[in-house]
Design a protein around this motif. Structure first.
Motif, PDB file in Angstrom:
ATOM      1  N   ALA A   1      42.088  42.066  41.726  1.00 14.17           N
ATOM      2  CA  ALA A   1      40.675  42.325  41.422  1.00 14.17           C
ATOM      3  C   ALA A   1      40.255  41.569  40.173  1.00 14.17           C
ATOM      4  CB  ALA A   1      40.448  43.821  41.216  1.00 14.17           C
ATOM      5  N   LYS A   2      38.977  41.337  40.081  1.00 10.20           N
ATOM      6  CA  LYS A   2      38.355  40.751  38.897  1.00 10.20           C
ATOM      7  C   LYS A   2      37.413  41.807  38.334  1.00 10.20           C
ATOM      8  CE  LYS A   2      35.445  36.806  37.574  1.00 10.20           C
ATOM      9  NZ  LYS A   2      34.663  35.670  38.124  1.00 10.20           N
TER      10      LYS A   2
ATOM     11  N   GLU B   1      38.499  40.302  33.097  1.00 10.98           N
ATOM     12  CA  GLU B   1      39.899  40.700  33.207  1.00 10.98           C
ATOM     13  C   GLU B   1      40.324  40.578  34.668  1.00 10.98           C
ATOM     14  OE1 GLU B   1      42.171  41.598  30.896  1.00 10.98           O
ATOM     15  OE2 GLU B   1      40.690  41.230  29.318  1.00 10.98           O
ATOM     16  N   TYR B   2      41.555  40.148  34.862  1.00 13.79           N
ATOM     17  CA  TYR B   2      42.107  40.067  36.211  1.00 13.79           C
ATOM     18  C   TYR B   2      43.197  41.121  36.355  1.00 13.79           C
ATOM     19  CZ  TYR B   2      39.515  35.746  36.486  1.00 13.79           C
ATOM     20  OH  TYR B   2      38.495  34.827  36.486  1.00 13.79           O
ATOM     21  N   VAL B   3      43.159  41.824  37.472  1.00 15.77           N
ATOM     22  CA  VAL B   3      44.136  42.863  37.758  1.00 15.77           C
ATOM     23  C   VAL B   3      44.942  42.395  38.967  1.00 15.77           C
ATOM     24  CG1 VAL B   3      44.454  45.295  38.327  1.00 15.77           C
ATOM     25  CG2 VAL B   3      42.528  44.597  36.883  1.00 15.77           C
ATOM     26  N   ARG B   4      46.248  42.257  38.786  1.00 21.58           N
ATOM     27  CA  ARG B   4      47.094  41.699  39.855  1.00 21.58           C
ATOM     28  C   ARG B   4      47.204  42.609  41.073  1.00 21.58           C
ATOM     29  NH1 ARG B   4      50.682  37.318  38.559  1.00 21.58           N
ATOM     30  NH2 ARG B   4      50.272  36.652  36.426  1.00 21.58           N
ATOM     31  N   GLU B   5      47.376  43.883  40.846  1.00 20.09           N
ATOM     32  CA  GLU B   5      47.505  44.807  41.968  1.00 20.09           C
ATOM     33  C   GLU B   5      46.617  46.021  41.738  1.00 20.09           C
ATOM     34  OE1 GLU B   5      51.416  45.853  43.327  1.00 20.09           O
ATOM     35  OE2 GLU B   5      52.215  43.919  42.707  1.00 20.09           O
TER      36      GLU B   5
ATOM     37  N   VAL C   1      26.899  38.495  40.053  1.00 22.65           N
ATOM     38  CA  VAL C   1      27.219  37.102  40.377  1.00 22.65           C
ATOM     39  C   VAL C   1      28.522  36.663  39.692  1.00 22.65           C
ATOM     40  CG1 VAL C   1      26.447  34.694  40.061  1.00 22.65           C
ATOM     41  CG2 VAL C   1      24.839  36.438  40.898  1.00 22.65           C
ATOM     42  N   ILE C   2      28.651  36.952  38.403  1.00 29.08           N
ATOM     43  CA  ILE C   2      29.850  36.579  37.662  1.00 29.08           C
ATOM     44  C   ILE C   2      31.082  37.247  38.256  1.00 29.08           C
ATOM     45  CG2 ILE C   2      31.026  36.771  35.426  1.00 29.08           C
ATOM     46  CD1 ILE C   2      28.140  36.685  34.170  1.00 29.08           C
ATOM     47  N   THR C   3      30.945  38.503  38.625  1.00 29.71           N
ATOM     48  CA  THR C   3      32.072  39.251  39.172  1.00 29.71           C
ATOM     49  C   THR C   3      32.572  38.626  40.461  1.00 29.71           C
ATOM     50  OG1 THR C   3      31.188  41.260  38.172  1.00 29.71           O
ATOM     51  CG2 THR C   3      32.847  41.556  39.855  1.00 29.71           C
ATOM     52  N   LYS C   4      31.672  38.108  41.281  1.00 35.00           N
ATOM     53  CA  LYS C   4      32.065  37.547  42.591  1.00 35.00           C
ATOM     54  C   LYS C   4      32.450  36.077  42.535  1.00 35.00           C
ATOM     55  CE  LYS C   4      29.488  40.997  45.091  1.00 35.00           C
ATOM     56  NZ  LYS C   4      28.237  41.343  45.713  1.00 35.00           N
TER      57      LYS C   4
ATOM     58  N   VAL D   1      33.454  45.425  39.411  1.00 35.23           N
ATOM     59  CA  VAL D   1      34.761  44.959  39.877  1.00 35.23           C
ATOM     60  C   VAL D   1      34.588  44.337  41.254  1.00 35.23           C
ATOM     61  CG1 VAL D   1      37.125  45.629  40.492  1.00 35.23           C
ATOM     62  CG2 VAL D   1      35.965  46.763  38.593  1.00 35.23           C
ATOM     63  N   HIS D   2      35.300  43.233  41.482  1.00 31.37           N
ATOM     64  CA  HIS D   2      35.326  42.587  42.793  1.00 31.37           C
ATOM     65  C   HIS D   2      36.776  42.506  43.248  1.00 31.37           C
ATOM     66  CE1 HIS D   2      34.153  40.013  46.084  1.00 31.37           C
ATOM     67  NE2 HIS D   2      35.076  39.152  45.726  1.00 31.37           N
ATOM     68  N   TYR D   3      37.016  42.956  44.481  1.00 31.41           N
ATOM     69  CA  TYR D   3      38.379  42.980  45.024  1.00 31.41           C
ATOM     70  C   TYR D   3      38.604  41.782  45.929  1.00 31.41           C
ATOM     71  CZ  TYR D   3      38.201  47.632  43.181  1.00 31.41           C
ATOM     72  OH  TYR D   3      38.068  48.679  42.326  1.00 31.41           O
ATOM     73  N   LYS D   4      39.831  41.277  45.885  1.00 28.64           N
ATOM     74  CA  LYS D   4      40.206  40.148  46.725  1.00 28.64           C
ATOM     75  C   LYS D   4      41.149  40.627  47.823  1.00 28.64           C
ATOM     76  CE  LYS D   4      39.366  37.190  42.920  1.00 28.64           C
ATOM     77  NZ  LYS D   4      39.273  35.878  42.510  1.00 28.64           N
TER      78      LYS D   4
END
Length: 167
Positions: free
Chosen positions: A15-16, A35-39, A162-165, A7-10
Motif C-alpha cells: 500500500a501507499k 509512506e510505503y507499506v510492504r504488506e 491523485v497523489i495517493t494513486k 491509502v491506496h492498495y496494490k
C-alpha cells in the motif's frame, strides 16, 4: 495544521499511504508525506480499519501531533447509528482521543444515518457524507464545506487522492 490521509492498495498486498499537511484556507499542501507499506492485512468486511489503520499510523508517525488541529480521513468515523467505531473512531481511540477526526466519505453507508451530515459543494447534486469525533459535527461539516475548490471534492482532498494513486 490539519493532516488529511488516504491509502491506496496494490495487487501485491502492498500500500501507499499519503498525508498532506495544510491549513483550512490553503490552496496547496504545506507538506506531502508518503509512506510505503510492504504488506497489509486482508480486507475483512466490517473490519476495514484493521487493514487501513496501520498504514495511516505509519504516516502519522512523521507528524508532531501537538501541531495538529485535526485529521481528515477518507471514510467514516462510525459504522452504525449506535456509534460503533469505523476507521475514524478507531484512529481517534488509538491517538488517545486527543486529535479531532473528521471523516469525509463519498458514498452513503446504509447502517449510518444518525452520525453523518450531508453537505453539497459546488453544483454537485451528490453529497459528501461528513462524520466526526472530538469535534462538533456541524463545525466539521462547515470546515469541509468551506475548503477551497468549486467542485464536490475540495481541491486539497482531490490532490491527496491523485497523489495517493500515482505510481
Amino acid at each position: 495544521m490539519v493532516l488529511a490521509l488516504d491509502v491506496h492498495y496494490k495487487d501485491d498486498a502492498s500500500a501507499k499511504s499519503v498525508g498532506i499537511l495544510f491549513n483550512w484556507n490553503d490552496v496547496q499542501p504545506k507538506e506531502i508525506l508518503i509512506e510505503y507499506v510492504r504488506e497489509t492485512e486482508e480486507y475483512i468486511p466490517g473490519e476495514f480499519y484493521k487493514r487501513e489503520l496501520p498504514c495511516l499510523l505509519k504516516t502519522i508517525e512523521r507528524v508532531n501531533l501537538a501541531d495538529l488541529q485535526g485529521i481528515v480521513i477518507d471514510g467514516y468515523i462510525y459504522i452504525n447509528n449506535e456509534k460503533g467505531f469505523g476507521l475514524g473512531g478507531h484512529l481517534w481511540q488509538t491517538l488517545n482521543k486527543q486529535i479531532p477526526i473528521i471523516g469525509v466519505a463519498k458514498n452513503f453507508y446504509h447502517g449510518n444515518t444518525k452520525t453523518v451530515q450531508q453537505i453539497y459543494r459546488g453544483e454537485s447534486k451528490k453529497p459528501l457524507y461528513i462524520s466526526s469525533v472530538g469535534i462538533d459535527l456541524e463545525l466539521a461539516s462547515n470546515l469541509i464545506e468551506q475548503m477551497k475548490g468549486e467542485f464536490r471534492i475540495p481541491d486539497l482532498l482531490k490532490q491527496l487522492d491523485v497523489i495517493t494513486k500515482q505510481e
